[in-house]
Design an enzyme around this catalytic site. Sequence first.
Site, mmCIF file in Angstrom:
data_model
loop_
_atom_site.group_PDB
_atom_site.id
_atom_site.type_symbol
_atom_site.label_atom_id
_atom_site.label_comp_id
_atom_site.label_asym_id
_atom_site.label_seq_id
_atom_site.Cartn_x
_atom_site.Cartn_y
_atom_site.Cartn_z
ATOM 1 N N GLU A 1 1.703 -0.496 -4.914
ATOM 2 C CA GLU A 1 0.859 0.609 -5.347
ATOM 3 C C GLU A 1 1.802 1.801 -5.439
ATOM 4 O O GLU A 1 2.139 2.392 -4.414
ATOM 5 C CB GLU A 1 -0.255 0.871 -4.336
ATOM 6 C CG GLU A 1 -1.146 2.010 -4.766
ATOM 7 C CD GLU A 1 -2.017 2.582 -3.638
ATOM 8 O OE1 GLU A 1 -3.125 3.009 -3.927
ATOM 9 O OE2 GLU A 1 -1.563 2.620 -2.473
ATOM 10 N N ASP B 1 0.832 -1.202 0.000
ATOM 11 C CA ASP B 1 0.000 0.000 0.000
ATOM 12 C C ASP B 1 0.873 1.261 0.000
ATOM 13 O O ASP B 1 1.862 1.336 0.736
ATOM 14 C CB ASP B 1 -0.867 -0.037 1.269
ATOM 15 C CG ASP B 1 -1.974 0.986 1.270
ATOM 16 O OD1 ASP B 1 -2.829 0.926 0.379
ATOM 17 O OD2 ASP B 1 -1.983 1.855 2.168
HETATM 18 C C1 GLC Z 1 -4.319 2.951 -0.748
HETATM 19 C C2 GLC Z 1 -5.529 2.052 -0.662
HETATM 20 C C3 GLC Z 1 -6.706 2.882 -0.223
HETATM 21 C C4 GLC Z 1 -6.399 3.468 1.136
HETATM 22 C C5 GLC Z 1 -5.104 4.243 1.106
HETATM 23 C C6 GLC Z 1 -4.615 4.560 2.486
HETATM 24 O O1 GLC Z 1 -4.425 3.906 -1.731
HETATM 25 O O2 GLC Z 1 -5.738 1.418 -1.881
HETATM 26 O O3 GLC Z 1 -7.897 2.151 -0.191
HETATM 27 O O4 GLC Z 1 -7.449 4.313 1.522
HETATM 28 O O5 GLC Z 1 -4.076 3.517 0.498
HETATM 29 O O6 GLC Z 1 -4.134 3.407 3.094
#
Ligand code: GLC
Length: 541
Positions: A279, A214
């Site tokens: 991500e 994440d």
């Molecule tokens: C990422 C996740 C999202 C979350 C954010 C904070 O972007 O995909 O759902 O709100 O991180 O952890």
Amino acid sequence: MRASTSEQATAGFDRTEPWWRGAVGYEIYVRSFADSTGDGVGDLAGITGRLDYLSWLGVDALWLTPFYPSPGHDHGYDVSDYCAVSSRHGTLHDFDVLVSEAHRRGLRVMVDIVPNHTSIEHEWFARARRDQGGPDRDRYLWADPTPDGGPPNNWLSHFGGPAWTLDEASGQYWCHLFLPEQPDLNWRNPTVRDDFDSILEWWMDRGVDGFRVDVAHGLVKDTQLRDNPQIAPVVPGMDPFDAFNAFEHRHDMDQSENVEIFRRWNQVCAPRQAMLLGEVNAPWPNRMARYVGAGALDQAFFLQSAFLGWDPETLLTMVRVMHDAAPHGISWVLSNHDRSRPVTRLGGGEAGVRRSLAVSTLFMALGGTPFLFQGEELALADGVLRDYHDPVSVRNDGATSGRDGCRTPMPWDSSAQNGFSAGDPWIDSEPRLPEQTVAGQQADPDAPVHRYRSLLDVRRQHPDMWRAPLEWIETANPQVAALRRGTIAVVANLSERRTSVRLGSPGWEPAFTSQQGSRFDTPAHDTVSVPPETTIVLTRE
Ligand code: GLC
């Protein structure tokens, strides 16, 4: 117990190349997939009960969104214990059963690791806050107010307002790129680094096959906490994402040291063949490529597609540039739990369905590990909500509808709550029609789920689709992309007109078309004619 789970878990898999080469992943938004207890919240046992469907569909790996203990301010992305299961989602035993049942079917399991921030209720933060001179204080990012008492700099939270909240007791602010209840960790602190090594090990000991990381671009922050340059005005009532994008994130995101952390994680994960999939929101392809260069993350998601509406020329340009920057390093995705579903985003109705499948078909031929988001294979549009739950909408006076539309329950059948739960779902939305459900679509050979299933099957039957060297075929129209890889050719005609493309050699036979019932003839000589908004896959001896 744990050792045997993991031994059993990895038995029978071919270990000669990383398991994710050629695999197709499937994102499970755990809260909304399947509820086995009737409390309205999806759980691990619910997923285990649906593994046969996922095997039937033909995916190879599952990414489970956070199921850890959490006060739930951001629906699980605020973790209060990284090595446990929230009672809302089951038990560690349920997790072990899920992993071994998945492995028995040849499905890999990836968990979501949230390293940028913890929950405000994590014991590390509680101690950091309580004991200002103690060893835990420096696990987080604290800073003194400006002389007028305001936040230390101009950084904004993705979810609205400043990225700083004042801790009255100490008179210092804590940093949070998301909610105040999600304090950011200080990744310059060696203890934080050591702890996450142990967390990764702990889950690998339980048999997991990889991690979705994440906010991988967010971990390290500028040492001097300098202001970000502002590039557009911020006005009251603005969508928080637009306000966030009004700044160049020079000092709070994508710091070069992030890559060092993933090199270290790679040392921990590679010996155990666990995938690291980030991500990564980095502004340029060359920046993205650094994260997936040798010895850091294995892949990063292609998030840009999820920010676009229907704009074929921009999409294809980005795809090409991103692919060429990191040929096997991009996980191609059209949707996830943070964005409007592609059918809705790309035009809605028939057009949305047609376009989503055309783009997904191209994505299956780009190398990297593509992921589907639950319900994408049913060509679902966003759910119709009766109420908002996402903090992004709830906390911003309706300035945005937030991310709830893609998070409504997975529709399994036409029974109450579409078979998701025997109780009232945590998110309040209109039921789906019978033809939008898994059962309804499985019974109808023309339904989208069968197209996606055949697409995955074609990819499995023709490993050249992801393995052979990729050559782009130049096309005159920027809304058309074409490529050859070994015995495979793919033409993505995202334009509104039927288009002919020269493949450079004869002998191609159609293997898959994204549009149900669309006619395309066996190519005459080396030229193939493709209907509008359609992608075809061709093969030859
Ligand atoms: C990422 C996740 C999202 C979350 C954010 C904070 O972007 O995909 O759902 O709100 O991180 O952890």
